[in-house]
Write an enzyme that holds these catalytic residues in place. Sequence first.
Site, PDB file in Angstrom:
ATOM      1  N   HIS A 120      -5.109   9.297   0.128  1.00  0.00           N
ATOM      2  CA  HIS A 120      -5.027   8.470   1.342  1.00  0.00           C
ATOM      3  C   HIS A 120      -5.991   8.987   2.419  1.00  0.00           C
ATOM      4  O   HIS A 120      -5.632   9.205   3.571  1.00  0.00           O
ATOM      5  CB  HIS A 120      -3.596   8.445   1.892  1.00  0.00           C
ATOM      6  CG  HIS A 120      -3.291   7.195   2.682  1.00  0.00           C
ATOM      7  ND1 HIS A 120      -3.229   7.184   4.050  1.00  0.00           N
ATOM      8  CD2 HIS A 120      -3.043   5.924   2.274  1.00  0.00           C
ATOM      9  CE1 HIS A 120      -2.947   5.967   4.463  1.00  0.00           C
ATOM     10  NE2 HIS A 120      -2.835   5.173   3.407  1.00  0.00           N
TER      11      HIS A 120
ATOM     12  N   HIS B 176      -6.099   3.106  -4.249  1.00  0.00           N
ATOM     13  CA  HIS B 176      -5.960   3.352  -2.807  1.00  0.00           C
ATOM     14  C   HIS B 176      -6.303   4.807  -2.474  1.00  0.00           C
ATOM     15  O   HIS B 176      -5.750   5.385  -1.544  1.00  0.00           O
ATOM     16  CB  HIS B 176      -4.525   3.022  -2.369  1.00  0.00           C
ATOM     17  CG  HIS B 176      -4.345   2.756  -0.904  1.00  0.00           C
ATOM     18  ND1 HIS B 176      -5.174   1.931  -0.179  1.00  0.00           N
ATOM     19  CD2 HIS B 176      -3.414   3.206  -0.019  1.00  0.00           C
ATOM     20  CE1 HIS B 176      -4.762   1.875   1.082  1.00  0.00           C
ATOM     21  NE2 HIS B 176      -3.699   2.659   1.202  1.00  0.00           N
TER      22      HIS B 176
ATOM     23  N   ASP C 254       0.818  -1.208   0.000  1.00  0.00           N
ATOM     24  CA  ASP C 254       0.000   0.000   0.000  1.00  0.00           C
ATOM     25  C   ASP C 254       0.855   1.263   0.000  1.00  0.00           C
ATOM     26  O   ASP C 254       1.996   1.260   0.465  1.00  0.00           O
ATOM     27  CB  ASP C 254      -0.896   0.036   1.245  1.00  0.00           C
ATOM     28  CG  ASP C 254      -1.959  -1.038   1.255  1.00  0.00           C
ATOM     29  OD1 ASP C 254      -2.013  -1.840   0.302  1.00  0.00           O
ATOM     30  OD2 ASP C 254      -2.741  -1.078   2.220  1.00  0.00           O
ATOM     31  N   ASP C 255       0.249   2.341  -0.508  1.00  0.00           N
ATOM     32  CA  ASP C 255       0.726   3.728  -0.339  1.00  0.00           C
ATOM     33  C   ASP C 255       1.753   4.192  -1.364  1.00  0.00           C
ATOM     34  O   ASP C 255       2.203   5.326  -1.306  1.00  0.00           O
ATOM     35  CB  ASP C 255       1.293   3.989   1.062  1.00  0.00           C
ATOM     36  CG  ASP C 255       0.261   3.817   2.158  1.00  0.00           C
ATOM     37  OD1 ASP C 255      -0.917   3.564   1.816  1.00  0.00           O
ATOM     38  OD2 ASP C 255       0.617   3.938   3.335  1.00  0.00           O
TER      39      ASP C 255
ATOM     40  N   HIS D  65       3.835  -2.194   3.111  1.00  0.00           N
ATOM     41  CA  HIS D  65       3.742  -0.847   2.557  1.00  0.00           C
ATOM     42  C   HIS D  65       5.052  -0.493   1.854  1.00  0.00           C
ATOM     43  O   HIS D  65       6.120  -0.622   2.461  1.00  0.00           O
ATOM     44  CB  HIS D  65       3.464   0.181   3.659  1.00  0.00           C
ATOM     45  CG  HIS D  65       2.123   0.027   4.305  1.00  0.00           C
ATOM     46  ND1 HIS D  65       1.872  -0.967   5.226  1.00  0.00           N
ATOM     47  CD2 HIS D  65       0.978   0.727   4.151  1.00  0.00           C
ATOM     48  CE1 HIS D  65       0.601  -0.880   5.619  1.00  0.00           C
ATOM     49  NE2 HIS D  65       0.038   0.138   4.985  1.00  0.00           N
TER      50      HIS D  65
END
Length: 217
Positions: free
Chosen positions: A90, A86, A35-36, A184
Site C-alpha cells: 500500500h 493494489h 480496496d485494501d 474498502h
Amino acid sequence: MRFVPAKIPYLIKRIFPNYVWDFSSNKKILYLTFDDGPTPEITQWTLNTLKKHNAKATFFCIGNNVTKYPDIIKNILEEGHSIGNHTQDHVKGWKTSTKNYLENVLKAETIIKNELKEKQQLKLYRPPFGQLKNSQGKAIIQLGYKIIMWSVISFDWEHKISKAQCLENVISKASKKNNIIVFHDSVKASRNMMYALPKVLEHFSKEGYVFKAIPSY
C-alpha cells in the site's frame, strides 16, 4: 484531508485519459470495487452481502494481505469476482521512486498470480490513495495493466464521515450508468462500508441496475 470530491470531475478524467475512470454503455451497470483487502471477516461479509443481491465486484488486493489470507482470495474467485493489484505494501506513489514503486507492484503481482493459478489474468491495477507519478503510470501500462481509477468514492474509511454521509456519497453521485464505485474491505472502513453497501445494493437494484466485475482482459 480530502483532495478530491466524491464524484471525480470531468477535467481530471481529461487530464489522465489513459486511466479507466468509468465505462461507456447504455446499459444500467455499476462497478463496485473494494480496496485494501483481503481482510478476515470483513471481506467474507462483503462476499456474502454481494451474493444476496447477485452482484459481482472487483477486489484490489494488497500482496501482504494475500500472503496472510490466501483462503479469502480463493473465496473471492469462487464467487466469480475479479481481482486487481493494489501493490505489495500500500505504498504512496508520490513519495516513492518509480524503480521502488514498480518493484512493489511486481512483488504483489507474483504473490497474487500464484493464488490465481491461471483462473484469471491479472491485468487490473489501482494505485493506493490514487497517487501515481506519470512515469509510474506509463511503466505499469507497459506491463500490460489497465489502471482502474474511479468515478465515485464513498470515503468510507474517513471516521469524520458518518455512516449516513458515506451512503449519501454513493447514492447521490452514482445515479448515472457505468460508474466505478470505491469501497474498502478493511477494518478502518468497516463501520461505514458495512452500513452503506447493503443499502447501495438494494437501492440500485430497485432502480434496475446490475453490478458487474471489471473485466480482467
